[in-house]
Design an enzyme around this catalytic site. Structure first.
Site, short mmCIF file in Angstrom:
data_model
loop_
_atom_site.label_atom_id
_atom_site.label_comp_id
_atom_site.label_asym_id
_atom_site.label_seq_id
_atom_site.Cartn_x
_atom_site.Cartn_y
_atom_site.Cartn_z
N GLN A 349 6.89 9.15 18.84
CA GLN A 349 7.42 8.03 19.60
C GLN A 349 8.60 8.51 20.44
O GLN A 349 9.28 9.46 20.08
CB GLN A 349 7.91 6.94 18.64
N THR A 518 9.94 6.60 12.27
CA THR A 518 9.00 7.20 11.32
C THR A 518 7.59 6.69 11.63
O THR A 518 6.73 6.59 10.78
CB THR A 518 9.47 6.96 9.88
N HIS A 519 7.37 6.34 12.91
CA HIS A 519 6.08 5.80 13.33
C HIS A 519 5.18 6.91 13.85
O HIS A 519 4.88 6.98 15.03
CB HIS A 519 6.28 4.73 14.41
N LEU A 520 4.77 7.79 12.96
CA LEU A 520 3.81 8.81 13.35
C LEU A 520 2.43 8.16 13.39
O LEU A 520 2.10 7.35 12.52
CB LEU A 520 3.80 9.96 12.34
N ASN A 558 0.10 5.59 20.29
CA ASN A 558 1.19 4.87 19.63
C ASN A 558 1.75 3.81 20.56
O ASN A 558 2.53 4.11 21.46
CB ASN A 558 2.29 5.85 19.21
#
Lengths: 592, 265
Positions: A349, A518-520, A558
């Site tokens: 991100q 932590t938005h993998l 994403n």
């Protein structure tokens, strides 16, 4: 040789949000489920109780609830020509571990994805021409639509008790502090929105004065006591400011151990085992079917084989593709040829910020009062809510002031150029602690051909298994987008009346030591054919139909919004497909 | 409106706007549009006693402790006998089993009197008495008791047997995960010493008062956004054993002392 256990109907690998949802749904339907969590058991009481849980050093700085990087980590490099090195402490992201996974210590920002995210490639191509995508961008349409997921979003929101105000109910725009750009929802949120903190209100007023449409961010920090759809009681958020990276002592942050697991444990078919670290999925020799999983029981040190008719991979996003690679499931992605799907479309991100300093003696922003998802935010510059003509990027980002709790260690914002320590730093910290805030930008990330997850040739974890290697850099589209958003946020910052407006661009290469989110996402993307995804629209592996993958590894790109809402909705979507279709007629749910 | 009489018209209008806004809970942001009214910033910061939206915050801020003292001593007619008859007019209640309210936060006391008056909480003695008082009376009484020191009195009850005490201590420190109960100390402070102006000290209160209050909280359904709803949602998860253990535990603690520094401010 692993000891063989009695067979079960389904094994769930990882007990965070997706494992808890799928495990509970299957057990409620009468299936025998073994839910395996590698980390320790931990519960709101006694493990998350005050005052110990308010330890910023232990949880906020040393990440006491997160994965232990000394035991298992990732290696990282920006390009395929570099040698990847292990991340020995967390930087760009902070993966979870233990019962509840990241759901135990997340912030709680809650969003649905925009309708156009599900048809990203075709929407932008139709509206702006194919040239808007860089040739290296591998973003594709998702094989599931917003409308299909809407009831599952709804279900997850009423499970969690999300606090918020609808902006769009069934196509009708709603007055008040909701998001007028949100995709239409069938009904309002179960609980009212959170209170608006001072710094967020200053931002919201400035944004409104420029014609934007600020709203109160929907939140999994509950605005009032709530009995959820599983009959479990949740408390109200106290705005204590120890939320992100901490557990909640008040049962007020939606988490698997608050919203689901106590109900699941009452079901005879739900068998929860913690300290159970799955080493690999076992398959028939042709890999056409899984036979179960082999796991290490931490308590005894013994390797156990758990036979199962169904296997659900429910680990932290990128750990699912790692487990597939370690188990020989699917075809590994090769960036040179573009063949293979496991390890493809990995994204992180792009975040950036603008610091605001108010040189006013009487100002007290009091940002120590906060909650993980307490924000006034805006979507005017997100998704396709604005004209992208000539922009050189797709998607967008949300812009907000979020007051998470201004801890004394991490919560001090000082002007650029302030010395990092000593008397001058102390003077600046004193001056600005109550008078500075950050406008935060959280933006879309596009996958490109060169971003890849694979097994590291050199480094292994504590059990001797290859670490997952990340090869990643910001795509040029994302960098153009970030520049655009920071420039817009600077305009809003000026409209707040701040005496100093300091853009903090994210430029150059992706830096694995600089926190983003932590938005993998990605790594085992869903696609409508075996050539476009590692799994089908239900998360089912194309070549091994009794293995399903859940979580953000399924996302082909994403979107800017936080992923947990869609992660939860997709888990319900998968569980329903398994119960209504697969269990009745085992086999592929989508014909290749 | 009378305050604005005699002002020039344009200032009169401003004064009226200010008075109306103050009456609406202090939320005043001139120029705010209807669409973004929810972004209004309170004209004053919240105090430790009352949030900006609490309708009685101005009454409490302006309450007269001397009027409170008279009310506490004399009562107000047959429906509202003297508070001092039970709660005392000094630090320690006059009657056995009556909660020790001296030195608790004014905002907490005002919120409870208001809850008894509007039916949010229910008590056979306190509800009719609170209803018989005006909001101004309640504010004065709350102000009076809040100004007293916390009583330096022996614990209201002896130490219960070990198993009960340890169960109470566990509820204070850790709650009970199986019951979905959070630790009492999260809000009421470690060892029941209270926190801030709104979360009362419970150490040293009479055992019957503590147990009775928790049992009544189990029975009521307060408005979901109220403070009472928080306590009710906790009490509903407590069985009789938890209620009796917590009550016996806190009743056996001293009202003041090192553990109660927060309440002794």
């Amino acid at each position: 040789m692993a000891r063989r256990l009695p067979a079960v109907d389904a094994v769930v690998v990882g007990v965070g949000w997706t494992g808890a949802i799928i495990g509970k749904e299957l057990a409620a339907a009468g299936l025998k489920v073994a839910a395996l969590e590698r980390g320790p058991a931990r519960w709101s009481a006694p493990d998350f109780q005050a005052p110990e849980i308010h330890d910023e050093l232990l949880y906020g700085v040393r990440l006491g609830l997160n994965q232990n990087a000394a035991r298992e980590t990732y290696t990282f490099r920006n390009t395929g020509t570099e040698t990847a090195l292990p991340m020995r402490r967390w930087g760009a992201f902070t993966p979870g571990d233990g019962l509840g996974g990241g759901g135990a210590h997340w912030s709680g920002a809650y969003y649905r994805y925009d309708e156009n995210e599900f048809r990203l490639r075709s929407h932008y191509t139709r509206k702006y021409g194919a040239g808007i995508f860089d040739p290296t961008c591998t973003a594709q349409d998702w094989p599931v639509s917003y409308a299909e997921l809407e009831p599952h979003y709804d279900r997850f929101e009423y499970l969690c008790g999300i606090s918020g105000r609808a902006g769009n109910i069934a196509g009708k725009l709603q007055a008040g502090p909701g998001n007028r750009f949100e995709a239409p929802r069938a009904r309002d949120f179960p609980n009212p929105p959170m209170k608006v903190p001072y710094a967020s209100a200053i931002f919201g007023r400035a944004a409104a004065s420029l014609g934007y449409h600020p709203f109160i961010q929907p939140s999994a920090n509950l605005s009032r006591p709530y009995r959820n759809t599983e009959g479990l009681e949740m408390g109200a958020c106290m705005y204590c400011g120890f939320c992100s990276n901490h557990g909640c002592e008040h049962f007020a942050k939606s988490s698997p151990q608050v919203c689901l697991l106590p109900a699941a444990l009452k079901l005879p078919g739900f068998d929860l085992r913690t300290g159970a670290e799955v080493l690999r999925v076992e398959t028939t020799p042709d890999r056409g079917m899984a036979t179960g999983v082999t796991y290490l029981d931490h308590a005894s040190g013994e390797e156990l084989f758990q036979p199962a008719d169904l296997v659900f991979l429910c680990t932290f996003a990128v750990n699912n593709p790692r487990l597939m690679l370690l188990s020989g499931l699917g075809e590994a992605y090769d960036p040179a040829t573009g063949r293979g799907q496991v390890g493809r479309s990995f994204t992180h991100q792009t975040t950036a910020s603008v610091a605001l300093f108010f040189d006013r003696d009487d100002l007290r922003l009091n940002q120590f009062m906060g909650a993980g998802a307490l924000a006034v935010t805006m979507d005017d510059l997100n998704c396709d809510n604005f004209d992208h003509t000539g922009s050189g990027f797709v998607g967008g980002g949300y812009v907000q002031v979020q007051v998470v709790g201004q801890g004394p260690i991490r919560g001090v914002t000082v002007p650029a150029g302030t010395p990092g320590w000593g008397a001058a730093w102390k003077a600046a910290a004193r001056r600005w602690y109550q008078r500075a805030t950050l406008i935060q930008i959280t933006a879309t990330a596009m996958p490109s051909r060169a971003t890849v997850l694979d097994l590291d040739p050199t480094y292994t974890d504590a059990l001797g298994r290859p670490l997952l290697r990340m090869t990643y850099d910001f795509s040029p589209m994302d960098q153009r987008l970030a520049q655009f958003l920071v420039d817009k946020a600077v305009e809003i910052g000026r409209a707040t009346g701040a005496s100093r407006v300091e853009p903090r661009y994210t430029r150059g290469q992706y830096d694995s030591t600089r926190y983003q989110t932590t938005h993998l996402t990605g790594g085992a993307p869903m696609g409508d054919t075996p050539a476009s995804g590692a799994v089908n629209r239900y998360g089912q592996l194309w070549g091994t139909p009794n293995v399903f993958s859940a979580g953000a590894s399924l996302f082909p790109h994403n979107p800017a919004h936080n992923p947990t809402g869609t992660v939860g909705a997709m888990a319900y979507w998968t569980a329903r497909a398994v119960l209504e279709q697969y269990v009745k007629a085992p086999g592929p749910l989508v014909q290749a | 409106m009378s305050a604005s009489v005699g002002l020039a018209p344009r200032w009169r209008r401003t004064a009226i706007v200010a008075i109306v806004a103050a009456a609406m809970g202090g939320a005043l942001w001139l120029g705010v549009s209807r669409a973004t009214a929810w972004l209004a910033v309170p004209s004053r910061p919240a105090s430790p006693e009352a949030g900006p939206g609490e309708p009685w915050r101005l009454l409490l801020a302006l309450a007269d402790p001397a009027a409170g003292e008279r009310l506490v001593a004399a009562g107000k007619g047959a429906a509202a006998p003297a508070c001092a008859g039970c709660h005392g007019a000094r630090e320690v209640p006059a009657a056995e089993g009556v909660p020790r309210i001296a030195g608790l936060g004014a905002g907490h006391l005002m919120a409870q009197l208001t809850a008894y008056a509007d039916g949010t909480r229910d008590h056979p003695v306190m509800s009719p008495m609170s209803k018989a008082l005006t909001p101004r009376d309640r504010a004065a009484a709350a102000r009076f008791y809040a100004a007293l020191p916390r009583p330096d009195a022996p614990p209201a009850a002896g130490v219960p047997d070990r198993a009960v005490f340890e169960r109470g201590l566990a509820l204070d420190r850790h709650g009970d995960g199986a019951l979905g109960l959070r630790a009492c100390g999260n809000c009421h402070g470690v060892l029941g010493g209270g926190q801030g102006g709104r979360l009362p000290a419970i150490a040293g209160q009479p055992v019957d008062y503590l147990a009775g209050s928790l049992r009544r909280y189990r029975e009521i359904t307060p408005p979901p956004d109220s403070g009472a709803a928080l306590m009710a949602s906790v009490a509903r998860r407590m069985g009789d054993a938890e209620i009796d253990a917590a009550a016996a535990f806190y009743a056996s603690l001293p009202t003041t002392g090192p553990a109660n520094a927060a309440a002794a401010r």
